[in-house]
Design an enzyme around this catalytic site. Structure first.
Site, PDB file in Angstrom:
ATOM      1  N   GLY A 115       0.860  -1.178   0.000  1.00 12.75           N
ATOM      2  CA  GLY A 115       0.000   0.000   0.000  1.00 12.75           C
ATOM      3  C   GLY A 115       0.891   1.220   0.000  1.00 12.75           C
ATOM      4  N   GLU A 116       0.431   2.291   0.599  1.00 16.83           N
ATOM      5  CA  GLU A 116       1.226   3.512   0.661  1.00 16.83           C
ATOM      6  C   GLU A 116       1.792   3.636   2.082  1.00 16.83           C
ATOM      7  OE1 GLU A 116       2.595   5.587  -1.475  1.00 16.83           O
ATOM      8  OE2 GLU A 116       3.416   6.424   0.367  1.00 16.83           O
ATOM      9  N   SER A 117       3.117   3.502   2.183  1.00 17.07           N
ATOM     10  CA  SER A 117       3.732   3.447   3.518  1.00 17.07           C
ATOM     11  C   SER A 117       3.545   4.742   4.305  1.00 17.07           C
ATOM     12  CB  SER A 117       5.223   3.108   3.405  1.00 17.07           C
ATOM     13  OG  SER A 117       5.905   4.118   2.684  1.00 17.07           O
ATOM     14  N   CYS A 165       6.458  -4.931   0.824  1.00 20.51           N
ATOM     15  CA  CYS A 165       6.578  -3.653   0.118  1.00 20.51           C
ATOM     16  C   CYS A 165       6.413  -2.483   1.095  1.00 20.51           C
ATOM     17  CB  CYS A 165       5.591  -3.607  -1.042  1.00 20.51           C
ATOM     18  SG  CYS A 165       5.953  -2.326  -2.238  1.00 20.51           S
ATOM     19  N   ARG A 180      12.964   3.893  -1.211  1.00 15.13           N
ATOM     20  CA  ARG A 180      11.596   3.780  -1.750  1.00 15.13           C
ATOM     21  C   ARG A 180      11.563   3.989  -3.258  1.00 15.13           C
ATOM     22  NH1 ARG A 180       7.849   7.856   0.822  1.00 15.13           N
ATOM     23  NH2 ARG A 180       6.297   6.736  -0.385  1.00 15.13           N
ATOM     24  N   ILE A 200       5.816  -3.740  -7.447  1.00 23.11           N
ATOM     25  CA  ILE A 200       4.987  -2.582  -7.783  1.00 23.11           C
ATOM     26  C   ILE A 200       5.598  -1.341  -7.130  1.00 23.11           C
ATOM     27  CG2 ILE A 200       2.670  -1.564  -7.695  1.00 23.11           C
ATOM     28  CD1 ILE A 200       2.555  -4.196  -9.117  1.00 23.11           C
ATOM     29  N   ARG A 201       6.151  -0.443  -7.929  1.00 25.22           N
ATOM     30  CA  ARG A 201       6.814   0.756  -7.364  1.00 25.22           C
ATOM     31  C   ARG A 201       7.615   0.331  -6.130  1.00 25.22           C
ATOM     32  NH1 ARG A 201       5.105   6.211  -7.740  1.00 25.22           N
ATOM     33  NH2 ARG A 201       5.092   6.232  -5.488  1.00 25.22           N
ATOM     34  N   HIS A 226       5.331  -8.895  -4.021  1.00 26.12           N
ATOM     35  CA  HIS A 226       3.956  -9.171  -3.605  1.00 26.12           C
ATOM     36  C   HIS A 226       3.511 -10.591  -3.933  1.00 26.12           C
ATOM     37  CE1 HIS A 226       3.043  -4.954  -2.692  1.00 26.12           C
ATOM     38  NE2 HIS A 226       3.744  -4.644  -3.768  1.00 26.12           N
ATOM     39  N   GLU A 240       1.230 -12.072  -2.590  1.00 28.50           N
ATOM     40  CA  GLU A 240      -0.237 -12.069  -2.458  1.00 28.50           C
ATOM     41  C   GLU A 240      -0.945 -11.715  -3.762  1.00 28.50           C
ATOM     42  OE1 GLU A 240       1.750  -9.738  -1.384  1.00 28.50           O
ATOM     43  OE2 GLU A 240       0.838  -7.752  -1.601  1.00 28.50           O
TER      44      GLU A 240
END
Lengths: 301, 194
Positions: free
Chosen positions: B47-49, B79, B106, B135-136, B171, B173
């Site tokens: 997600g967005e840390s 991530c 990051r 992903i990013r 990921h 998942e």
């Protein structure tokens, strides 16, 4: 780990495109027009920002043709924040999309908020490396956009209105459409695909899984933490907030409260606490007073 | 065993939830200090840390969770989760749990158009190749000597373990391959005293 090996990078697979949409779930994506606003959004806890020239409420008031942002603005926003930066292109304007991809934006919104560039065709999104999000009002529209390659869907709502009714209507319509597919018998699905104007394979997929093949977010009309929580309780997986933040009296606390509301969308005690003392929300529009030409949601098909 | 919690403030919570349930282990979505005290281990999703760090702090979870992890509570971060576990985040002052002796950078592969998948083969998880989705993604740029590197990609660590803490930059998942989650449950959660 000397016996370890790996293959070459496969970039821009559909899984990696949807993957970013998955990472944004439960979050708030905020419209910003400047680097300063982007910093406020990031500080408030936005999961991403949407870079655009004017927020929808201003586009509505000022009129004229609304286009992709100036690349300079997008670059400034990209260098101001570490979170993903999205940007809008006009419906069907694949060259604006090419430019946005060249700028390295993380997601393109082929958006009805801007003036459409093509009244027949949307962008062929499969040919792009960057993922796309598109708006919809019902299941058929959602599946057409997914068929064209969208990696995320958002219900349209009515952008720049500060009025949640259209967002609710569109989310309920999409979810009802999905629910209906799950109870139809196999022989009914081809006719339903025809009625929806949607690709048959996607209709079959939704009928068997009971959900869209890509994440489904909500946009258009969110002005308060309660609005965001409403959309999430109705089944949206994240929310876009356009004019609702930077057209309100005090943007930062409101932005922060909407982020907190998204994380606690089903906890009324917490929603009560974070909704307290936020100042005036943006002024809203009575949508009964808009004629069809003033409705952005009717753009795209 | 108490259920395994998936930190559910933001991110791809549902994907991790399904991975844990598929292993026959009960999972719950954890969002409050009470939830955190009712679970045997925690998965921090992608997600967005920066968003998750702020929400952890705002809702009073950050400090107690940090303390719990320091006392041996099993945790797996993917991530954004790995970023939150890292003691050092290059060029960032963001809020973090910060219990692992690793340094991360990051978005180190670039923007979204640089996100990718690769097939990794390693004796760590058996004969069959594993699809790793980035992903990013961050890069783990440094680890202290007591941090075990379990998997690497292009000679950079992508899955690391420090006692009760497991962190990965990719990921699993997002695929149907649950070998990393299985490792977490069998070798971290069940081996570390609860």
């Amino acid at each position: 780990m000397s016996e370890q090996s790996w293959t070459e990078r496969q970039k821009s697979t559909f899984r990696s495109k949807i993957g970013l949409a998955e990472m944004l779930k439960g979050g708030v994506i905020m419209d910003v027009t400047t680097a300063e606003q982007a910093e406020i959004a990031e500080k408030a806890g936005a999961v991403a920002v949407m870079a655009l020239e004017r927020v929808p409420a201003d586009i509505r008031v000022q009129g004229g043709v609304a286009r992709m942002s100036d690349p300079q603005k997008i670059k400034e926003i990209q260098s101001a924040v570490s979170i993903p930066v999205m940007a809008k292109c006009r419906i069907g304007h694949f060259v604006e999309a090419q430019i946005l991809e060249a700028l390295g934006v993380d997601f393109i919104d082929e958006s009805e908020v801007l003036t459409p560039a093509d009244d027949l065709y949307h962008v062929d999104k499969h040919v792009f490396k960057v993922p796309f999000v598109c708006g919809c009002r019902d299941l058929g529209e959602a599946l057409r956009r997914i068929g064209e390659g969208a990696a995320m869907i958002r219900t349209k709502g009515e952008a720049g209105s500060g009025n949640i009714i259209e967002a609710v209507r569109h989310m309920r319509t999409v979810i009802d459409g999905i629910r209906r597919l799950t109870v139809l018998s196999k022989e009914q699905l081809m006719s339903e695909a025809k009625n929806l104007g949607a690709p048959y394979e996607l209709v079959l997929e939704v009928a068997s899984t009971g959900k869209l093949p890509v994440p489904n977010f909500s946009a258009g009309g969110v002005a308060t933490p309660a609005d965001a929580a409403l959309m999430l309780q109705l089944g949206a997986q994240a929310v876009f907030v356009g004019s609702g933040i930077f057209k309100s009296e005090d943007p930062f606390p409101r932005a922060k409260a909407i982020v907190e509301a998204a994380a606690n969308y089903d906890k009324p005690e917490i929603l009560a606490e974070i909704s307290t003392g936020l100042g005036e929300p943006m002024a809203g529009l009575d949508l009964n007073k808009l004629d069809d030409k003033q409705r952005m949601a009717l753009r795209g098909w | 065993m108490k259920p395994i919690g998936i930190l559910a403030l933001q991110g791809d919570v549902e994907k991790h939830y399904k991975m844990i349930e598929k292993l026959g282990v009960r999972a719950i979505k954890a969002r409050t200090p009470e939830d955190i005290s009712s679970i045997s281990a925690l998965v921090i999703p992608g997600g967005e840390s920066t968003t998750m760090g702020k929400l952890l702090d705002r809702f009073g979870i950050l400090a107690p969770l940090r303390e719990k992890i320091q006392q041996g509570f099993p945790v797996y971060g993917t991530c954004a989760g790995a970023i939150l576990l890292a003691k050092n985040i290059e060029n960032s002052e963001q809020l973090r749990i910060g219990t692992m002796d690793i340094t991360v950078s990051r978005n180190a592969y670039g923007r979204q158009i640089e996100s990718f998948e690769t097939e990794i083969t390693s004796p760590f998880f058996g004969d069959e190749a594993m699809t790793a989705v980035f992903i990013r993604a961050p890069i783990i740029t440094a680890v202290k000597s007591h941090v075990e590197v379990l998997l690497s990609y292009e000679n950079k660590a992508i899955l690391v373990r420090q006692n009760n803490m497991l962190a990965g930059t990719f990921h699993p998942e997002l695929t149907s391959d649950n070998r990393i989650h299985k490792y977490f449950v069998e070798h971290v959660v069940l081996k570390v005293k609860a």
